[in-house]
Design a protein around this motif. Structure first.
Motif, PDB file in Angstrom:
ATOM      1  N   SER A  11       0.813  -1.217   0.000  1.00 35.53           N
ATOM      2  CA  SER A  11       0.000   0.000   0.000  1.00 35.53           C
ATOM      3  C   SER A  11       0.848   1.269   0.000  1.00 35.53           C
ATOM      4  O   SER A  11       0.375   2.332  -0.392  1.00 35.53           O
ATOM      5  N   GLY A  12       2.100   1.169   0.425  1.00 36.17           N
ATOM      6  CA  GLY A  12       2.958   2.356   0.444  1.00 36.17           C
ATOM      7  C   GLY A  12       3.613   2.664  -0.876  1.00 36.17           C
ATOM      8  O   GLY A  12       4.250   3.721  -1.016  1.00 36.17           O
ATOM      9  N   GLY A  13       3.481   1.787  -1.864  1.00 36.48           N
ATOM     10  CA  GLY A  13       4.086   2.005  -3.174  1.00 36.48           C
ATOM     11  C   GLY A  13       3.047   2.163  -4.259  1.00 36.48           C
ATOM     12  O   GLY A  13       1.835   2.174  -4.011  1.00 36.48           O
ATOM     13  N   LYS A  14       3.525   2.267  -5.492  1.00 37.96           N
ATOM     14  CA  LYS A  14       2.625   2.482  -6.617  1.00 37.96           C
ATOM     15  C   LYS A  14       3.282   1.941  -7.870  1.00 37.96           C
ATOM     16  O   LYS A  14       4.498   2.038  -8.058  1.00 37.96           O
ATOM     17  N   VAL A  15       2.456   1.348  -8.749  1.00 39.85           N
ATOM     18  CA  VAL A  15       2.926   0.818 -10.027  1.00 39.85           C
ATOM     19  C   VAL A  15       2.099   1.457 -11.137  1.00 39.85           C
ATOM     20  O   VAL A  15       0.875   1.273 -11.188  1.00 39.85           O
ATOM     21  N   ASP A  16       2.734   2.234 -12.005  1.00 32.94           N
ATOM     22  CA  ASP A  16       2.059   2.902 -13.124  1.00 32.94           C
ATOM     23  C   ASP A  16       2.504   2.291 -14.434  1.00 32.94           C
ATOM     24  O   ASP A  16       3.545   1.618 -14.526  1.00 32.94           O
ATOM     25  N   PHE A  17       1.714   2.558 -15.474  1.00 33.08           N
ATOM     26  CA  PHE A  17       2.032   2.087 -16.823  1.00 33.08           C
ATOM     27  C   PHE A  17       1.854   3.247 -17.796  1.00 33.08           C
ATOM     28  O   PHE A  17       0.916   4.037 -17.665  1.00 33.08           O
ATOM     29  N   GLU A  18       2.779   3.342 -18.767  1.00 35.99           N
ATOM     30  CA  GLU A  18       2.678   4.365 -19.802  1.00 35.99           C
ATOM     31  C   GLU A  18       3.224   3.806 -21.106  1.00 35.99           C
ATOM     32  O   GLU A  18       4.202   3.042 -21.120  1.00 35.99           O
ATOM     33  N   GLN A  19       2.567   4.175 -22.225  1.00 32.43           N
ATOM     34  CA  GLN A  19       3.008   3.720 -23.532  1.00 32.43           C
ATOM     35  C   GLN A  19       4.201   4.540 -23.990  1.00 32.43           C
ATOM     36  O   GLN A  19       4.261   5.758 -23.812  1.00 32.43           O
ATOM     37  N   VAL A  20       5.163   3.860 -24.591  1.00 32.79           N
ATOM     38  CA  VAL A  20       6.385   4.515 -25.016  1.00 32.79           C
ATOM     39  C   VAL A  20       6.120   5.509 -26.138  1.00 32.79           C
ATOM     40  O   VAL A  20       6.808   6.538 -26.258  1.00 32.79           O
ATOM     41  N   ASP A  21       5.103   5.231 -26.982  1.00 35.29           N
ATOM     42  CA  ASP A  21       4.807   6.155 -28.074  1.00 35.29           C
ATOM     43  C   ASP A  21       4.271   7.483 -27.544  1.00 35.29           C
ATOM     44  O   ASP A  21       4.570   8.550 -28.096  1.00 35.29           O
ATOM     45  N   ARG A  22       3.478   7.446 -26.484  1.00 38.18           N
ATOM     46  CA  ARG A  22       2.967   8.683 -25.888  1.00 38.18           C
ATOM     47  C   ARG A  22       4.092   9.494 -25.256  1.00 38.18           C
ATOM     48  O   ARG A  22       4.085  10.727 -25.307  1.00 38.18           O
ATOM     49  N   ILE A  23       5.063   8.808 -24.664  1.00 36.21           N
ATOM     50  CA  ILE A  23       6.213   9.514 -24.095  1.00 36.21           C
ATOM     51  C   ILE A  23       7.044  10.161 -25.200  1.00 36.21           C
ATOM     52  O   ILE A  23       7.504  11.295 -25.073  1.00 36.21           O
ATOM     53  N   ASP A  24       7.220   9.443 -26.306  1.00 31.46           N
ATOM     54  CA  ASP A  24       8.009   9.975 -27.416  1.00 31.46           C
ATOM     55  C   ASP A  24       7.336  11.195 -28.044  1.00 31.46           C
ATOM     56  O   ASP A  24       8.007  12.163 -28.431  1.00 31.46           O
ATOM     57  N   GLU A  25       6.025  11.181 -28.150  1.00 29.86           N
ATOM     58  CA  GLU A  25       5.289  12.285 -28.770  1.00 29.86           C
ATOM     59  C   GLU A  25       5.042  13.443 -27.809  1.00 29.86           C
ATOM     60  O   GLU A  25       4.565  14.499 -28.230  1.00 29.86           O
ATOM     61  N   GLY A  26       5.336  13.270 -26.522  1.00 26.56           N
ATOM     62  CA  GLY A  26       5.107  14.322 -25.547  1.00 26.56           C
ATOM     63  C   GLY A  26       3.688  14.385 -25.030  1.00 26.56           C
ATOM     64  O   GLY A  26       3.317  15.351 -24.352  1.00 26.56           O
ATOM     65  N   ALA A  27       2.858  13.371 -25.332  1.00 28.15           N
ATOM     66  CA  ALA A  27       1.470  13.366 -24.874  1.00 28.15           C
ATOM     67  C   ALA A  27       1.346  12.904 -23.428  1.00 28.15           C
ATOM     68  O   ALA A  27       0.332  13.180 -22.778  1.00 28.15           O
TER      69      ALA A  27
END
Length: 345
Positions: A43-59
């Motif tokens: 409960s003290g931590g967090k796991v997120d997910f993000e697509q690499v294409d969105r990071i590359d495009e700045g979205a």
């Protein structure tokens, strides 16, 4: 194609970065990995997910200095080649001394296989991580991609025409590499003050010992020098040198006149260093006064042409100051009541 086991510590913030779509085959594996990491961080931590294409495009807007660990392309297939723009944003999202783990396909040091989309070598991957700002970049492991896995990649992801020819040519030349890098122990843009002040009095004993040894390095060791003998300066003085002189000892002896200074126009020889001749006493030259010419108020010629206009127009050295205005060439006369005294007894 290998299966990697990921572990996390309790309370960590972890970010998963991958390329996922509705038709991708790795969605179930990503979800399963995320669920396992959520249990491990608690409960003290967090796991997120993000697509690499969105990071590359700045979205995608990633939180700055938030994650303890970032895992890029954690599940098969590792077909994403992370460029410098993506690596720079991942660096900003990591905490100081945070860990980045990248799963990526690389080729061996020789030339790339024919028609192979994988062109990055081991050294180029490490160099890319260093250029992005990471430190301690290294290849943690590398396994050869099997020929069936190469055929699956060529048919499903790269859409190559001759799959068999590509798999036979690229076999044992493409590797699945795991690279690990660390963010420096400071945030981007961090500043620190440099202290150039004096050493504090409450310094450690080691620092005091070093300072004392540095001072002693400039002292002369008399005991080790047998040839040179250093005398005490006080021994060179006698008792008479310590006696304070009185006014009588400083007085001028009788019969000795004080030395005169030579005049500006010296004629007695004192200026030339000779004994002065008292008979030729120096006398200062009298200043020759230039004869003064009377001012002709009648025939005087005006240099400015304003003498006849009045005091308001005259110069400061005009000979007509205090006189009334007149016509040029006219003699100035005072008449009328100006000739009589204003005082009436």
């Amino acid at each position: 194609m290998s299966s990697t086991t990921f572990t996390a510590e309790a309370g960590q913030n972890i970010l998963l970065v991958a390329r996922a779509s509705a038709g991708a085959h790795n969605l179930d594996a990503l979800q399963q990995l995320r669920d396992e990491l959520v249990k491990q961080v608690g409960s003290g931590g967090k796991v997120d997910f993000e697509q690499v294409d969105r990071i590359d495009e700045g979205a995608a807007a990633l939180a700055s200095a938030y994650y303890d660990r970032i895992i890029a392309s954690p599940v098969w297939p590792h077909v994403v080649e992370h460029n410098n723009r993506v690596l720079g944003k991942l660096l900003l999202a990591l905490k100081p001394s945070g860990i980045l783990e990248i799963h990526e396909l690389i080729v061996d040091g020789s030339e790339a296989a024919e028609l192979s989309p994988v062109t990055r070598t081991r050294d180029e991957l490490l160099q890319q991580l260093k250029f992005a700002g990471f430190v301690d970049a290294q290849i943690a492991g590398a396994e050869v991609v099997s020929e069936p896995a190469l055929k699956a990649l060529a048919a499903d992801y790269w859409k190559l025409g001759d799959v068999a020819h590509f798999a036979a040519n690229a076999c044992e030349r493409i590797f699945e590499a795991v690279s690990v890098a660390k963010k420096p122990a400071y945030n981007v843009g961090a500043a620190a003050a440099l202290t150039f002040g004096k050493r504090s009095k409450n310094s450690t004993s080691d620092s005091d010992g070093k300072a004392d040894s540095a001072k002693k390095a400039w002292l002369i060791n008399v005991e080790s020098d047998d040839e040179a003998e250093i005398e005490d300066q006080d021994d060179l003085l006698e008792e008479e040198d310590f006696a304070k002189p009185d006014a009588a000892s400083l007085a001028r002896p009788d019969g000795i006149k004080p030395k005169r200074k030579a005049c500006k126009n010296c004629t007695c020889g004192l200026a030339d260093g000779l004994e002065p001749d008292e008979s030729l006493a120096c006398k200062p030259k009298e200043k020759v006064k230039k004869p003064t010419r009377p001012v002709d108020l009648v025939n005087v010629k005006s240099a400015c042409g304003n003498c006849s206009l009045g005091d308001a127009f005259r110069c400061s050295s005009c000979p007509y100051l205090g006189m009334p205005a007149f016509k040029p060439g006219e003699k100035v006369t005072l008449g009328g009541s100006m000739l009589h005294d204003d005082f009436m007894p």
